[in-house]
Design a protein around this motif. Structure first.
Motif, short mmCIF file in Angstrom:
data_model
loop_
_atom_site.label_atom_id
_atom_site.label_comp_id
_atom_site.label_asym_id
_atom_site.label_seq_id
_atom_site.Cartn_x
_atom_site.Cartn_y
_atom_site.Cartn_z
N GLU A 112 11.10 -41.91 -26.20
CA GLU A 112 12.13 -40.91 -25.96
C GLU A 112 11.54 -39.78 -25.11
N GLN A 113 12.35 -38.78 -24.82
CA GLN A 113 11.86 -37.59 -24.13
C GLN A 113 11.54 -36.50 -25.14
N GLY A 114 10.41 -35.83 -24.92
CA GLY A 114 10.02 -34.72 -25.76
C GLY A 114 10.65 -33.42 -25.28
N PRO A 115 10.17 -32.28 -25.79
CA PRO A 115 10.74 -30.98 -25.40
C PRO A 115 10.46 -30.66 -23.94
N GLU A 116 11.30 -29.85 -23.34
CA GLU A 116 11.08 -29.41 -21.97
C GLU A 116 9.94 -28.40 -21.94
N LEU A 117 8.93 -28.65 -21.13
CA LEU A 117 7.77 -27.79 -21.03
C LEU A 117 7.77 -27.10 -19.66
N ALA A 118 7.31 -25.86 -19.64
CA ALA A 118 7.24 -25.08 -18.40
C ALA A 118 5.80 -25.10 -17.91
N PHE A 119 5.55 -25.78 -16.79
CA PHE A 119 4.21 -25.84 -16.21
C PHE A 119 4.09 -24.82 -15.09
N VAL A 120 2.97 -24.13 -15.08
CA VAL A 120 2.69 -23.15 -14.04
C VAL A 120 2.14 -23.85 -12.82
N ALA A 121 2.65 -23.50 -11.66
CA ALA A 121 2.22 -24.10 -10.39
C ALA A 121 2.06 -23.00 -9.35
N PRO A 122 1.36 -23.29 -8.25
CA PRO A 122 1.17 -22.25 -7.21
C PRO A 122 2.50 -21.74 -6.66
N THR A 175 0.05 -34.33 -27.54
CA THR A 175 0.25 -35.07 -28.79
C THR A 175 -0.09 -34.20 -29.99
N CYS A 176 -1.24 -33.57 -29.95
CA CYS A 176 -1.68 -32.77 -31.10
C CYS A 176 -0.91 -31.45 -31.20
N GLY A 177 -0.32 -31.00 -30.10
CA GLY A 177 0.40 -29.73 -30.13
C GLY A 177 1.83 -29.85 -30.60
N GLN A 178 2.34 -31.09 -30.76
CA GLN A 178 3.75 -31.26 -31.15
C GLN A 178 4.07 -30.56 -32.47
N ALA A 179 3.21 -30.76 -33.48
CA ALA A 179 3.48 -30.18 -34.80
C ALA A 179 3.22 -28.68 -34.83
N ILE A 180 2.46 -28.18 -33.86
CA ILE A 180 2.10 -26.76 -33.85
C ILE A 180 3.12 -25.93 -33.08
N ASP A 188 9.29 -27.02 -30.33
CA ASP A 188 10.07 -26.84 -29.11
C ASP A 188 9.81 -25.48 -28.46
N ASP A 189 8.78 -24.78 -28.92
CA ASP A 189 8.51 -23.42 -28.42
C ASP A 189 7.08 -23.33 -27.90
N TRP A 190 6.80 -24.07 -26.83
CA TRP A 190 5.47 -24.07 -26.24
C TRP A 190 5.28 -22.85 -25.33
N PRO A 191 4.05 -22.36 -25.22
CA PRO A 191 3.78 -21.37 -24.17
C PRO A 191 3.81 -22.05 -22.81
N ALA A 192 3.75 -21.27 -21.75
CA ALA A 192 3.60 -21.85 -20.42
C ALA A 192 2.29 -22.63 -20.37
N ILE A 193 2.28 -23.71 -19.58
CA ILE A 193 1.11 -24.59 -19.52
C ILE A 193 0.63 -24.70 -18.08
#
Length: 343
Positions: free
Chosen positions: A333-343, A99-104, A107-112
């Motif tokens: 609605e749907q937000g931006p597509e985020l890339a989550f790191v997994a094993p 929520t707080c990262g939306q404005a920061i 649509d260009d998030w780092p990997a999470i």
């Protein structure tokens, strides 16, 4: 980072200057990634313990103790050009960070990466992250693990335009009652998939043996509008057409305890809604959740569908990732597509 009722007017605002300062350089081969960690010391499995801050100089750790401190921490990470954002906490912590990262990040998030440290960790179940995943495991997975792409839901209160909350699981009606029951289950030592099973069984028993006036069977007065046209969701004719016994929505593809409320639907924004169904149909719910009953559900009052977006006008509280939100009129609605790191 939690309050009893989430008020949209109190959503922390990010400094747009911090967002413009974001620079994420391309790493050279073999170069250590720059990592930002949001560590919630109040999460269940953290137990207030100090986090190891001496891992390496490329790991930056913030321990915000309230939502108002999150935008500052995230803007600092963005200015450092982090390659990986690690969320150390449960589903509620994930909701607050997104929520707080939306404005920061826009649509260009780092990997999470998410370390499952909360009372509920539905997102990490979907990602296939083990309970004992560590920060070092997450950092190693950035280059050597897999990526799972998910789009969180964004929930905007129409009465307060400009305020949006991001999360992965939304529920109302009996789901709200089940969440309250889940808090009691937490006190008895039930967490994650176990609490889903315990509260699910309790909800089923209440619905089987309670009268129509019981809150578990009565549900909540709500109107659901589908798509950009805001078309009213169909009703089976069972019970009061202005009421729904339960509403459940998510963009996750795998849920705790192996439940599957959406039938054959997997990707995107999915809804399951239950009218004020009969006891006979209630007894069939376990078969629906395990995918063994799929035919004739809508006629029985069980609706499973996907939507690009939907509106929710509700006269009772609803739940988003474990926290109660007030009655009102909302757009989901749907937000931006985020890339989550997994094993």
């Amino acid at each position: 980072m939690a309050t009893s009722i989430y008020e949209f007017a109190q959503i922390p605002r990010a400094d747009p200057v911090g967002a413009r300062a974001r620079v994420r350089p391309i790493r050279d081969a073999g170069q250590a990634p720059t990592v930002g960690v949001i560590y919630n010391p109040r999460s269940h499995r953290n137990l207030g313990a100090d986090f190891d801050c001496g891992l390496c100089p490329h790991v930056h750790i913030a321990q915000p103790r309230e939502r108002g401190q999150l935008p500052v921490a995230l803007a600092d990470f963005a200015a450092k050009g982090i390659d990986l954002l690690v969320i150390n906490g449960g589903d509620g912590t994930v909701r607050d960070v997104l929520t707080c990262g939306q404005a920061i990040f826009g649509d260009d998030w780092p990997a999470i990466a998410v370390l499952p440290k909360g009372k509920t960790n539905a997102l990490t179940v979907d990602l296939g992250v083990p309970d004992d995943w560590t920060l070092q495991d997450a950092i190693d997975a950035l280059d050597h693990g897999s990526r799972v792409h998910r789009r969180p839901m964004t929930v905007a209160r129409i009465e307060e335009p400009g305020s949006r909350v991001a999360g992965f699981i939304l529920g109302a009606g009996a789901f709200t009652k089940a969440t309250q029951a889940g808090q009691s289950a937490h006190k008895l030592g039930a967490f994650d998939s176990m609490v889903v099973a315990v509260t699910g069984l309790w909800a089923l028993l209440q619905s089987l043996f309670a009268t129509r006036s019981n809150p578990w069977r009565q549900g909540a007065r709500m109107r659901i509008g589908l798509g950009a046209a805001d078309a009213p969701m169909a009703h089976s004719g069972h019970g009061d057409p202005a009421m729904r016994q339960l509403l459940f929505a998510s963009t996750l593809e795998r849920l705790p305890a192996g439940i599957n409320p959406f039938g054959a639907l997997r990707s995107g924004l999915k809804l399951a809604a239950i009218d004020q169904i009969s006891r006979r149909t209630t007894a069939l719910i376990p078969l629906v959740l395990t995918g063994r009953l799929r035919n004739g559900l809508r006629e029985r009052g069980i609706h499973q569908l996907a939507a690009t977006q939907f509106s929710l006008a509700i006269e009772d509280q609803f739940i988003l990732d474990g926290e109660a939100f007030p009655a009102g009129h909302y757009r989901i609605e749907q937000g931006p597509e985020l890339a989550f790191v997994a094993p």
